[in-house]
Scaffold this motif. Structure first.
Motif, PDB file in Angstrom:
ATOM      1  N   GLU A 222       0.824  -1.203   0.000  1.00 44.41           N
ATOM      2  CA  GLU A 222       0.000   0.000   0.000  1.00 44.41           C
ATOM      3  C   GLU A 222       0.861   1.257   0.000  1.00 44.41           C
ATOM      4  N   ALA A 223       1.922   1.246   0.795  1.00 45.01           N
ATOM      5  CA  ALA A 223       2.795   2.413   0.841  1.00 45.01           C
ATOM      6  C   ALA A 223       3.500   2.642  -0.492  1.00 45.01           C
ATOM      7  N   TRP A 224       3.903   1.560  -1.146  1.00 46.04           N
ATOM      8  CA  TRP A 224       4.589   1.709  -2.432  1.00 46.04           C
ATOM      9  C   TRP A 224       3.635   2.237  -3.501  1.00 46.04           C
ATOM     10  N   ARG A 225       2.383   1.786  -3.484  1.00 44.90           N
ATOM     11  CA  ARG A 225       1.403   2.316  -4.439  1.00 44.90           C
ATOM     12  C   ARG A 225       1.083   3.772  -4.130  1.00 44.90           C
ATOM     13  N   ALA A 226       1.001   4.127  -2.857  1.00 40.19           N
ATOM     14  CA  ALA A 226       0.710   5.518  -2.498  1.00 40.19           C
ATOM     15  C   ALA A 226       1.851   6.454  -2.880  1.00 40.19           C
ATOM     16  N   SER A 227       3.075   5.962  -2.885  1.00 37.81           N
ATOM     17  CA  SER A 227       4.213   6.822  -3.229  1.00 37.81           C
ATOM     18  C   SER A 227       4.255   7.191  -4.700  1.00 37.81           C
ATOM     19  N   ALA A 228       3.475   6.485  -5.529  1.00 35.36           N
ATOM     20  CA  ALA A 228       3.500   6.775  -6.970  1.00 35.36           C
ATOM     21  C   ALA A 228       2.608   7.938  -7.348  1.00 35.36           C
ATOM     22  N   ARG A 229       1.784   8.443  -6.418  1.00 36.27           N
ATOM     23  CA  ARG A 229       0.857   9.511  -6.765  1.00 36.27           C
ATOM     24  C   ARG A 229       1.504  10.894  -6.752  1.00 36.27           C
ATOM     25  N   GLY A 230       2.666  11.025  -6.177  1.00 40.08           N
ATOM     26  CA  GLY A 230       3.339  12.323  -6.138  1.00 40.08           C
ATOM     27  C   GLY A 230       4.800  12.186  -6.495  1.00 40.08           C
ATOM     28  N   ALA A 231       5.605  13.012  -5.854  1.00 44.00           N
ATOM     29  CA  ALA A 231       7.046  13.006  -6.112  1.00 44.00           C
ATOM     30  C   ALA A 231       7.813  12.153  -5.118  1.00 44.00           C
ATOM     31  N   THR A 232       7.088  11.368  -4.291  1.00 48.17           N
ATOM     32  CA  THR A 232       7.778  10.579  -3.274  1.00 48.17           C
ATOM     33  C   THR A 232       8.639   9.494  -3.894  1.00 48.17           C
ATOM     34  N   ARG A 233       8.061   8.702  -4.787  1.00 41.81           N
ATOM     35  CA  ARG A 233       8.827   7.598  -5.366  1.00 41.81           C
ATOM     36  C   ARG A 233      10.018   8.084  -6.172  1.00 41.81           C
ATOM     37  N   PRO A 234       9.886   9.081  -7.064  1.00 44.37           N
ATOM     38  CA  PRO A 234      11.099   9.562  -7.754  1.00 44.37           C
ATOM     39  C   PRO A 234      12.165  10.086  -6.811  1.00 44.37           C
ATOM     40  N   ALA A 235      11.746  10.790  -5.740  1.00 45.93           N
ATOM     41  CA  ALA A 235      12.743  11.315  -4.797  1.00 45.93           C
ATOM     42  C   ALA A 235      13.468  10.186  -4.078  1.00 45.93           C
ATOM     43  N   VAL A 236      12.725   9.153  -3.679  1.00 47.62           N
ATOM     44  CA  VAL A 236      13.347   8.021  -2.988  1.00 47.62           C
ATOM     45  C   VAL A 236      14.332   7.302  -3.912  1.00 47.62           C
ATOM     46  N   ILE A 237      13.931   7.106  -5.144  1.00 44.90           N
ATOM     47  CA  ILE A 237      14.804   6.394  -6.089  1.00 44.90           C
ATOM     48  C   ILE A 237      16.061   7.209  -6.389  1.00 44.90           C
ATOM     49  N   VAL A 238      15.903   8.511  -6.602  1.00 48.54           N
ATOM     50  CA  VAL A 238      17.062   9.353  -6.951  1.00 48.54           C
ATOM     51  C   VAL A 238      18.042   9.441  -5.771  1.00 48.54           C
ATOM     52  N   ILE A 239      17.520   9.694  -4.565  1.00 46.44           N
ATOM     53  CA  ILE A 239      18.411   9.807  -3.403  1.00 46.44           C
ATOM     54  C   ILE A 239      19.115   8.484  -3.116  1.00 46.44           C
ATOM     55  N   GLY A 240      18.364   7.383  -3.196  1.00 45.58           N
ATOM     56  CA  GLY A 240      18.986   6.082  -2.964  1.00 45.58           C
ATOM     57  C   GLY A 240      20.034   5.732  -4.008  1.00 45.58           C
ATOM     58  N   ALA A 241      19.759   6.065  -5.271  1.00 46.24           N
ATOM     59  CA  ALA A 241      20.728   5.778  -6.336  1.00 46.24           C
ATOM     60  C   ALA A 241      21.996   6.608  -6.162  1.00 46.24           C
ATOM     61  N   ILE A 242      21.837   7.882  -5.796  1.00 45.30           N
ATOM     62  CA  ILE A 242      23.025   8.716  -5.559  1.00 45.30           C
ATOM     63  C   ILE A 242      23.871   8.149  -4.422  1.00 45.30           C
ATOM     64  N   GLY A 243      23.205   7.705  -3.349  1.00 44.33           N
ATOM     65  CA  GLY A 243      23.944   7.140  -2.222  1.00 44.33           C
ATOM     66  C   GLY A 243      24.670   5.868  -2.583  1.00 44.33           C
ATOM     67  N   ALA A 244      24.008   4.962  -3.321  1.00 41.70           N
ATOM     68  CA  ALA A 244      24.639   3.692  -3.670  1.00 41.70           C
ATOM     69  C   ALA A 244      25.803   3.887  -4.643  1.00 41.70           C
ATOM     70  N   VAL A 245      25.591   4.682  -5.691  1.00 45.43           N
ATOM     71  CA  VAL A 245      26.652   4.903  -6.682  1.00 45.43           C
ATOM     72  C   VAL A 245      27.816   5.675  -6.056  1.00 45.43           C
ATOM     73  N   GLY A 246      27.519   6.683  -5.246  1.00 41.72           N
ATOM     74  CA  GLY A 246      28.588   7.456  -4.614  1.00 41.72           C
ATOM     75  C   GLY A 246      29.430   6.626  -3.665  1.00 41.72           C
ATOM     76  N   ALA A 247      28.785   5.741  -2.882  1.00 41.92           N
ATOM     77  CA  ALA A 247      29.543   4.884  -1.966  1.00 41.92           C
ATOM     78  C   ALA A 247      30.435   3.916  -2.728  1.00 41.92           C
ATOM     79  N   LEU A 248      29.918   3.346  -3.817  1.00 39.65           N
ATOM     80  CA  LEU A 248      30.716   2.401  -4.598  1.00 39.65           C
ATOM     81  C   LEU A 248      31.913   3.080  -5.262  1.00 39.65           C
ATOM     82  N   VAL A 249      31.674   4.254  -5.841  1.00 41.30           N
ATOM     83  CA  VAL A 249      32.775   4.974  -6.505  1.00 41.30           C
ATOM     84  C   VAL A 249      33.810   5.430  -5.482  1.00 41.30           C
ATOM     85  N   SER A 250      33.391   5.840  -4.297  1.00 40.11           N
ATOM     86  CA  SER A 250      34.339   6.286  -3.274  1.00 40.11           C
ATOM     87  C   SER A 250      35.223   5.144  -2.813  1.00 40.11           C
ATOM     88  N   LEU A 251      34.652   3.962  -2.633  1.00 42.98           N
ATOM     89  CA  LEU A 251      35.458   2.808  -2.234  1.00 42.98           C
ATOM     90  C   LEU A 251      36.441   2.415  -3.317  1.00 42.98           C
TER      91      LEU A 251
END
Length: 257
Positions: A222-251
């Motif tokens: 339910e929470a995942w479906r509710a996040s698609a109605r606004g900018a929540t899901r894109p923000a979560v995906i973008v912030i998480g992707a930046i964190g994962a890629v940045g941590a990998l490149v830094s290591l």
């Protein structure tokens, strides 16, 4: 003309009774198009109370979003941003971008043990205080009472690349020093970026009310479906992707450089 005189000997006639209805006689069906005469009372049963309008359909998880989930999400965001800023700040010193960069000539190192508790168990952390003389790269700054707090033990007369990060909080030393190399900088930046994944989780919890736990009244679907109605899901995906890629490149940069 003579007046009519009643016959006194004639018996009075009984009143006529209306004919009894025949229960076997079929009645014609009523005409639905026939209008009652003007001024006649309305036919049929009295009108009852009108049925209430049907309730509007609720959005998934709209009424079940608890305040606790939003508070937990906001707390995760604040704590993760604080630690991410700390690791990023330390990474700048480790990279030599901030502070005064130079070299520390070690005189001696002493071991120390710190006991701490985690997951219900007491553990011991071993570290070293290395004493020596710090000299900046330009030769303008020199500290003969430099103390480096490190997890590695250096030999006497060994030179370590360090950065003077500022005045020390402890009264036993004048300045704080951080080991300045690609490995330490990479670890610090990797920790800073990895905490952005926690920030993305906090944004998701704060926006939808979901949090991992038995007391949560909102399911993950339910929470995942509710996040698609606004900018929540894109923000979560973008912030998480930046964190994962940045941590990998830094290591990777920390090990390669």
């Amino acid at each position: 003309m003579a007046n009519y005189q009643p016959n006194p000997y004639q018996q009075p006639q009984p009143p006529q009774q209306p004919p009894y209805p025949n229960p076997y006689q079929q009645q014609p069906p009523p005409n639905p198009y026939q209008q009652p005469p003007w001024g006649a009372p309305p036919q049929g049963p009295p009108p009852g109370p009108q049925a209430p309008y049907p309730a509007a359909p609720q959005q998934p998880g709209g009424s079940k979003v608890p305040v606790l989930g939003r508070l937990i999400g906001a707390g995760i965001i604040v704590v993760a941003l604080l630690f991410s800023s700390f690791f990023g700040w330390e990474g700048l010193y480790a990279a030599g971008v901030r502070g005064v960069h130079g070299e520390l000539k070690v005189d001696k190192c002493t071991v120390k043990y710190e006991r701490y508790r985690t997951h219900g168990h007491y553990r011991t952390r071993r570290s070293y205080d290395c004493y020596g003389t710090f000299t900046s790269d330009d030769g303008k700054t020199k500290d003969i009472n430099a103390v480096l707090d490190t997890e590695l033990r250096y030999d006497a007369d060994e030179t370590v690349s360090v950065t003077q990060s500022g005045e020390a909080v402890s009264t036993s030393r004048d300045y704080d020093y951080v080991v300045s190399d690609a490995k330490h900088a990479g670890f610090n930046f990797a920790g800073s970026f990895a905490l952005l994944i926690a920030v993305a989780l906090g944004v998701f919890c704060a926006a939808t009310g979901y949090f991992p736990g038995r007391r949560c009244k909102v399911s993950y679907s339910e929470a995942w479906r509710a996040s698609a109605r606004g900018a929540t899901r894109p923000a979560v995906i973008v912030i998480g992707a930046i964190g994962a890629v940045g941590a990998l490149v830094s290591l990777l940069l920390g090990y390669m450089l």
